[in-house]
Design an enzyme around this catalytic site. Sequence first.
Site, PDB file in Angstrom:
ATOM      1  N   ASP A  45       2.984  69.306  87.962  1.00 26.42           N
ATOM      2  CA  ASP A  45       3.257  70.005  89.229  1.00 26.42           C
ATOM      3  C   ASP A  45       4.192  69.179  90.111  1.00 26.42           C
ATOM      4  O   ASP A  45       5.054  69.727  90.807  1.00 26.42           O
ATOM      5  CB  ASP A  45       1.946  70.255  89.987  1.00 26.42           C
ATOM      6  CG  ASP A  45       1.098  71.327  89.327  1.00 26.42           C
ATOM      7  OD1 ASP A  45       1.672  72.228  88.692  1.00 26.42           O
ATOM      8  OD2 ASP A  45      -0.143  71.253  89.435  1.00 26.42           O
ATOM      9  N   GLY A  46       4.009  67.851  90.076  1.00 23.20           N
ATOM     10  CA  GLY A  46       4.866  66.956  90.869  1.00 23.20           C
ATOM     11  C   GLY A  46       6.328  67.095  90.470  1.00 23.20           C
ATOM     12  O   GLY A  46       7.218  67.027  91.321  1.00 23.20           O
ATOM     13  N   GLU A 123       2.370  71.884 101.148  1.00 21.06           N
ATOM     14  CA  GLU A 123       1.808  71.673 102.485  1.00 21.06           C
ATOM     15  C   GLU A 123       2.556  70.610 103.266  1.00 21.06           C
ATOM     16  O   GLU A 123       3.364  69.858 102.714  1.00 21.06           O
ATOM     17  CB  GLU A 123       0.319  71.265 102.420  1.00 21.06           C
ATOM     18  CG  GLU A 123       0.026  69.835 102.017  1.00 21.06           C
ATOM     19  CD  GLU A 123       0.188  69.519 100.560  1.00 21.06           C
ATOM     20  OE1 GLU A 123       1.177  68.826 100.235  1.00 21.06           O
ATOM     21  OE2 GLU A 123      -0.615  69.951  99.742  1.00 21.06           O
TER      22      GLU A 123
HETATM   23  P1  NAD Z   1      -0.026  63.355  92.549  1.00 22.60           P
HETATM   24  O1  NAD Z   1       0.598  62.772  91.348  1.00 22.60           O
HETATM   25  O2  NAD Z   1      -0.953  62.513  93.411  1.00 22.60           O
HETATM   26  O3  NAD Z   1      -0.759  64.717  92.092  1.00 22.60           O
HETATM   27  C1  NAD Z   1      -1.760  65.295  92.772  1.00 22.60           C
HETATM   28  C2  NAD Z   1      -2.416  66.404  91.943  1.00 22.60           C
HETATM   29  O4  NAD Z   1      -2.194  67.616  92.643  1.00 22.60           O
HETATM   30  C3  NAD Z   1      -1.912  66.636  90.512  1.00 22.60           C
HETATM   31  O5  NAD Z   1      -3.027  66.750  89.663  1.00 22.60           O
HETATM   32  C4  NAD Z   1      -1.163  67.966  90.597  1.00 22.60           C
HETATM   33  O6  NAD Z   1      -1.244  68.715  89.398  1.00 22.60           O
HETATM   34  C5  NAD Z   1      -1.939  68.636  91.700  1.00 22.60           C
HETATM   35  N1  NAD Z   1      -1.221  69.704  92.375  1.00 22.60           N
HETATM   36  C6  NAD Z   1       0.020  69.684  92.932  1.00 22.60           C
HETATM   37  N2  NAD Z   1       0.306  70.883  93.434  1.00 22.60           N
HETATM   38  C7  NAD Z   1      -0.762  71.666  93.195  1.00 22.60           C
HETATM   39  C8  NAD Z   1      -1.082  73.008  93.496  1.00 22.60           C
HETATM   40  N3  NAD Z   1      -0.238  73.783  94.182  1.00 22.60           N
HETATM   41  N4  NAD Z   1      -2.284  73.492  93.111  1.00 22.60           N
HETATM   42  C9  NAD Z   1      -3.164  72.713  92.449  1.00 22.60           C
HETATM   43  N5  NAD Z   1      -2.937  71.441  92.140  1.00 22.60           N
HETATM   44  C10 NAD Z   1      -1.752  70.924  92.524  1.00 22.60           C
HETATM   45  O7  NAD Z   1       1.116  63.901  93.517  1.00 22.60           O
HETATM   46  P2  NAD Z   1       2.285  64.898  93.208  1.00 22.60           P
HETATM   47  O8  NAD Z   1       2.230  65.319  91.771  1.00 22.60           O
HETATM   48  O9  NAD Z   1       3.539  64.312  93.750  1.00 22.60           O
HETATM   49  O10 NAD Z   1       1.843  66.119  94.104  1.00 22.60           O
HETATM   50  C11 NAD Z   1       1.880  66.050  95.512  1.00 22.60           C
HETATM   51  C12 NAD Z   1       0.718  66.862  95.969  1.00 22.60           C
HETATM   52  O11 NAD Z   1      -0.469  66.108  95.800  1.00 22.60           O
HETATM   53  C13 NAD Z   1       0.750  67.178  97.436  1.00 22.60           C
HETATM   54  O12 NAD Z   1       1.537  68.301  97.716  1.00 22.60           O
HETATM   55  C14 NAD Z   1      -0.738  67.403  97.724  1.00 22.60           C
HETATM   56  O13 NAD Z   1      -1.069  68.777  97.634  1.00 22.60           O
HETATM   57  C15 NAD Z   1      -1.448  66.705  96.593  1.00 22.60           C
HETATM   58  N6  NAD Z   1      -2.391  65.742  97.172  1.00 22.60           N
HETATM   59  C16 NAD Z   1      -3.697  66.012  97.050  1.00 22.60           C
HETATM   60  C17 NAD Z   1      -4.630  65.170  97.638  1.00 22.60           C
HETATM   61  C18 NAD Z   1      -6.081  65.509  97.489  1.00 22.60           C
HETATM   62  O14 NAD Z   1      -6.391  66.492  96.813  1.00 22.60           O
HETATM   63  N7  NAD Z   1      -6.964  64.766  98.125  1.00 22.60           N
HETATM   64  C19 NAD Z   1      -4.235  64.027  98.348  1.00 22.60           C
HETATM   65  C20 NAD Z   1      -2.863  63.801  98.452  1.00 22.60           C
HETATM   66  C21 NAD Z   1      -1.929  64.665  97.870  1.00 22.60           C
END
Ligand code: NAD
Length: 264
Positions: A45-46, A123
């Site tokens: 997804d990233g 977001e």
């Molecule tokens: P990352 O490598 O930390 O990945 C975070 C996880 O979020 C991955 O498993 C990815 O598959 C998942 N993800 C991303 N978009 C998604 C979506 N729309 N629905 C479900 N899962 C989703 O970081 P990244 O890959 O650069 O992604 C950035 C995203 O990480 C941010 O947009 C934020 O939504 C998410 N994030 C989540 C948390 C948390 O859940 N506590 C904390 C920080 C960031």
Amino acid sequence: MNYFVRSRGDETSDALCQRIRNYLTEFGLTESEEEPEIVISVGGDGTLLHAFHGYLHRLEETSFVGIHTGHLGFYADWKPEEVERLVIHIAKTPFQVVEYPLLEVVVRHLDAEEPDRYLALNECTVKTMEGSLVSNIEIKGEIFETFRGDGLCISTPSGSTAYNKALGGAILHPSLESMQVAEMASINNRIYRTIGSPLVLPQHHTCLLKPLNNVEMQLTVDHYSMVDRNIQSIQCRVAEEKIRFARFRPFPFWQRVKESFIGD
Ligand code: NAD
């Protein structure tokens, strides 16, 4: 038709990208990083979030599709073993396109005339670098509450399954043109009070954050993180722009939610 393949950069994703290039070249398609009609993201997804931010200037002309080389993703929903099927679909254009809402974030500063504008696929989050975030929240021009706590997360429907979900927000179907405001550890006692529940706002309703303490803020827009200061306000609303996903088979949103979070 022009395409571009974007890799996460690991060996497996790079190899898969090369296979896709070879297939699509055989089908007579041209790779163009500058003006692709379809961007194929290979990784997670990233990777798709990065790809999306690379084409903000031509969202109307670009469709996205994601292949995952790790676990099933929300945006990266094709498996590596399905790649032959996918390239045949891509070569047999025109393909079906679905449009999902985006979030517009406008940051105004006390010491600058021009605001900064961002688009988020998942977001925007707002936190402070020290202490609690203390911010008035206005909805549709009316003061709603004064928030005190770790921060706020304002997400799109397709981002509702990401950070927002971890904060106890609702999962929204991406056909709902809306945004969701979720709290991060709000302080609630006899003096400070916030609504406590995530709020879902429709199109044309703005959510304006007006920080009351002028401290350094940490803003995130999808995977981007920045430290900002002298923030006067952060205005969020459903953007005019949309993201276009190329759809080649039915994979209903709720099935994706089930497979990602509950399993078979
Ligand atoms: P990352 O490598 O930390 O990945 C975070 C996880 O979020 C991955 O498993 C990815 O598959 C998942 N993800 C991303 N978009 C998604 C979506 N729309 N629905 C479900 N899962 C989703 O970081 P990244 O890959 O650069 O992604 C950035 C995203 O990480 C941010 O947009 C934020 O939504 C998410 N994030 C989540 C948390 C948390 O859940 N506590 C904390 C920080 C960031």
